[in-house]
Design a protein around this motif. Structure first.
Motif, PDB file in Angstrom:
ATOM      1  N   ARG A 177      -6.069   0.519   3.784  1.00  0.00           N
ATOM      2  CA  ARG A 177      -6.351   1.138   5.073  1.00  0.00           C
ATOM      3  C   ARG A 177      -5.650   0.388   6.200  1.00  0.00           C
ATOM      4  N   ALA A 178      -5.220   1.148   7.187  1.00  0.00           N
ATOM      5  CA  ALA A 178      -4.546   0.585   8.355  1.00  0.00           C
ATOM      6  C   ALA A 178      -5.043   1.291   9.600  1.00  0.00           C
ATOM      7  N   ILE A 179      -4.950   0.603  10.717  1.00  0.00           N
ATOM      8  CA  ILE A 179      -5.261   1.174  12.029  1.00  0.00           C
ATOM      9  C   ILE A 179      -3.985   1.128  12.858  1.00  0.00           C
ATOM     10  N   SER A 180      -3.591   2.254  13.394  1.00  0.00           N
ATOM     11  CA  SER A 180      -2.422   2.322  14.268  1.00  0.00           C
ATOM     12  C   SER A 180      -2.868   2.751  15.658  1.00  0.00           C
ATOM     13  N   ARG A 181      -2.290   2.087  16.654  1.00  0.00           N
ATOM     14  CA  ARG A 181      -2.633   2.367  18.049  1.00  0.00           C
ATOM     15  C   ARG A 181      -1.459   3.050  18.734  1.00  0.00           C
ATOM     16  N   TYR A 182      -1.755   4.105  19.493  1.00  0.00           N
ATOM     17  CA  TYR A 182      -0.732   4.878  20.194  1.00  0.00           C
ATOM     18  C   TYR A 182      -1.122   5.033  21.662  1.00  0.00           C
ATOM     19  N   LEU A 183      -0.122   4.920  22.517  1.00  0.00           N
ATOM     20  CA  LEU A 183      -0.319   5.180  23.941  1.00  0.00           C
ATOM     21  C   LEU A 183       0.105   6.610  24.237  1.00  0.00           C
TER      22      LEU A 183
END
Length: 208
Positions: A177-183
């Motif tokens: 599992r991974a968490i990706s952050r987007y603006l």
């Protein structure tokens, strides 16, 4: 006169030691090869989601109460319909494995990248599975319908023109599992541009 019993014992001990060293080296080599093989297998299953290219196709995404929300490549769709908030982010899987979306969250302001990963219990789970194959374009979606603090904060952030989306996903076996952050930032023409900010690893050591 040579003590053949002692010599024989020493020779046996030496042979046993040499056999033990050889066995240890073989086991260590086999374990190392197994770890390399496991890492290669996991790398072949690992997804990685970034913003899609601006040349990517326009996706039309359905919610259970709204149909056909259009999101262009490299963009997000932020729609206010009948007082409800609908957000769709166009994403591309640049990893080598299928990405399975688990959930996500919207933060009503610009979030820093040099912080710890957000807690898993802060994510809203998806009500259905969304898959993004390797090299393909997909999406993540969320809606705010009830009159909650999260909805009010999102409406205020939309008015200000800046949102942050955190998306939780993993491989098709439920791991890595991974968490990706987007603006998500609104441009002068009203379109919402998407920029990848940071990736965090949940089930393995962070590479940084």
């Amino acid at each position: 006169m040579a003590d053949w019993v002692t010599i024989s014992a020493l020779a046996t001990a030496g042979g046993t030691l040499a056999l033990a060293v050889t066995t240890y080296a073989s086991v260590r080599s086999a374990n190392r090869a197994a770890r390399v093989a496991e890492m290669s297998l996991l790398a072949g299953l690992r997804p990685l989601l970034v913003e899609s290219n601006e040349s990517a196709e326009i996706l039309r995404v359905n919610f259970f109460d709204v149909h056909g929300v259009a999101v262009p490549g490299g963009r997000a769709a932020v729609e206010l319909i009948d007082g409800n908030v609908y957000i769709v982010v166009s994403l591309r899987n640049v990893g080598s494995g299928i990405a399975v979306m688990h959930g996500g969250r919207i933060c009503p302001e610009r979030q820093r990248a040099d912080v710890e990963a957000p807690p898993l219990d802060s994510f809203r789970r998806l009500s259905r599975d969304i898959y993004v194959p390797p090299g393909a374009v997909g999406y993540w979606q969320i809606a705010f319908r009830d009159d909650t603090e999260a909805k009010r904060a999102s409406l205020a952030a939309i008015g200000a023109g800046t949102l942050t989306a955190d998306v939780l996903y993993g491989d098709f076996e439920g791991g890595q599992r991974a968490i990706s952050r987007y603006l998500l930032a609104r441009e002068e023409d009203g379109a919402w541009h998407t920029t990848t900010i940071r990736h965090w690893q949940v089930d393995r050591a962070d590479p940084r």
